[in-house]
Enzyme design. Structure first.
Site, mmCIF file in Angstrom:
data_model
loop_
_atom_site.group_PDB
_atom_site.id
_atom_site.type_symbol
_atom_site.label_atom_id
_atom_site.label_comp_id
_atom_site.label_asym_id
_atom_site.label_seq_id
_atom_site.Cartn_x
_atom_site.Cartn_y
_atom_site.Cartn_z
ATOM 1 N N SER A 2 2.129 -18.972 -15.902
ATOM 2 C CA SER A 2 3.258 -19.147 -15.001
ATOM 3 C C SER A 2 3.879 -20.536 -15.200
ATOM 4 O O SER A 2 4.126 -20.942 -16.332
ATOM 5 C CB SER A 2 2.797 -18.905 -13.561
ATOM 6 O OG SER A 2 3.887 -18.739 -12.684
ATOM 7 N N ASP A 26 5.120 -7.517 -15.266
ATOM 8 C CA ASP A 26 5.498 -8.776 -14.615
ATOM 9 C C ASP A 26 6.939 -8.693 -14.102
ATOM 10 O O ASP A 26 7.869 -8.463 -14.883
ATOM 11 C CB ASP A 26 5.357 -9.925 -15.617
ATOM 12 C CG ASP A 26 5.308 -11.306 -14.970
ATOM 13 O OD1 ASP A 26 5.873 -11.461 -13.869
ATOM 14 O OD2 ASP A 26 4.721 -12.224 -15.575
ATOM 15 N N HIS A 34 2.739 -10.013 -12.161
ATOM 16 C CA HIS A 34 2.593 -11.412 -12.580
ATOM 17 C C HIS A 34 1.161 -11.929 -12.386
ATOM 18 O O HIS A 34 0.640 -12.664 -13.221
ATOM 19 C CB HIS A 34 3.583 -12.262 -11.776
ATOM 20 C CG HIS A 34 3.616 -13.702 -12.171
ATOM 21 N ND1 HIS A 34 4.058 -14.127 -13.413
ATOM 22 C CD2 HIS A 34 3.269 -14.835 -11.490
ATOM 23 C CE1 HIS A 34 3.977 -15.446 -13.475
ATOM 24 N NE2 HIS A 34 3.506 -15.907 -12.333
#
Length: 320
Positions: free
Chosen positions: A126, A269, A302
């Site tokens: 991330s 995601d 995610h």
């Protein structure tokens, strides 16, 4: 094996926005062998993460440690705290002073201070992966392997929009951390993940849907361990990843990066989409030979990079 938090003072730092900081505190932890006695792996944490990668409250215990994918018998694992993430008690109120590239510059200063000539790998998930991209763009020789996971070299319009909503909540809500976290959880997971987990069940005790009590629980949990200024700061960084800002094109910048680049996307995601990752891979493939794209297959979206350890192990084991 596990070091206490240590600190470096960065002096006279001017951000890209022109904000001057006479001193900045850069804290870090080292796991495994002492620095310079083994190949060094830098791990950059995600939004609400910190330098505590392993051990009690370690957020990547399944991936890093003795006899794990990244074996702390073979590698020194280094993790910096993003200045302002609050883990070391250091707070930055003027969060708009900083962009992701500023943090990359600060981390690189830390690496120079520690007399590290080259890292074996930089990996991050991330925002941590975005900072890894920024570091490699600034110092193309800094690492042998660049492993950006569930991220990209830029914040897309979709990402910027979500961060904008997060910022609105953080600035305007009466329960900012809790409410922002609830919204964020909807982006970190997927509709399929929620269906599999909750199946429209209710919590009779509280007279709410289980998905609601779960979201409230996550909001309250974060509120207890994260500061408002830290959340604003990290959200600002997530919004400002862009290795090309005020610079050359992606192709020119990426062609200078000497590292083997191993992009790991997640098929579900909603934040850093697999399509964007594949686009980045296609562009890279035209200019570099030492680049690969692999994908975690998961219903969890995610957050899969913190959940699908076995898959991640399979994708990383050859590098480590």
């Amino acid at each position: 094996m596990e070091n206490k938090q240590q600190s470096i003072i960065i002096n006279n730092f001017t951000t890209e926005n022109g904000a001057f900081y006479a001193t900045l505190n850069l804290s870090f932890q080292v796991f495994g062998p002492a620095l310079h006695s083994a190949p060094i792996v830098l791990v950059n944490h995600a939004l609400t993460g910190n330098s505590q990668i392993i051990g009690e409250n370690g957020w990547w215990n399944d991936l890093i440690g003795l006899n794990k994918t990244i074996d702390t018998a073979k590698y020194s694992v280094l993790a910096f705290n993003v200045p302002g993430n609050g883990f070391d008690g250091f707070i930055i109120e003027n969060y708009q002073d900083f962009k992701a590239r500023d943090i990359a510059r600060i981390f690189l200063e830390g690496i120079r201070f520690l007399k590290i000539k080259q890292l074996y790998a930089i990996l991050g998930g991330s925002i941590g992966g975005g900072i890894a991209w920024e570091m490699s763009a600034l110092e193309p020789k800094i690492t042998r392997h660049l492993i950006p996971i569930a991220t990209d070299w830029k914040s897309t319009d979709w990402m910027i929009a979500n961060c904008f909503l997060q910022e609105q909540i953080l600035n305007n809500s009466s329960k900012p951390i809790e409410d922002a976290r609830i919204h964020a959880m909807l982006c970190y997971r997927t509709p399929e993940s929620f269906t599999a987990k909750f199946e429209r069940t209710t919590n009779n005790e509280l007279a709410v849907f289980n998905v609601e009590s779960w979201l409230l629980h996550h909001g309250q949990k974060l509120q207890k361990r994260f500061q408002l200024s830290s959340y604003k700061m990290m959200n600002q960084l997530l919004k400002t990843i862009d290795i090309t800002r005020n610079k050359e094109t992606f192709e020119i910048i990426a062609s200078k990066i000497e590292a083997d680049i191993h992009i790991i996307g997640i098929d579900s995601d909603l934040f850093f989409t697999a399509d964007q990752n594949k686009l980045t891979y296609q562009e890279l493939k035209g200019i570099k030979n030492n680049v690969s794209y692999q994908e975690l297959v998961s219903i969890h979206g995610h957050d899969a990079f913190l959940i699908e350890y076995q898959q991640l192990h399979n994708l990383l084991k050859d590098i480590f």
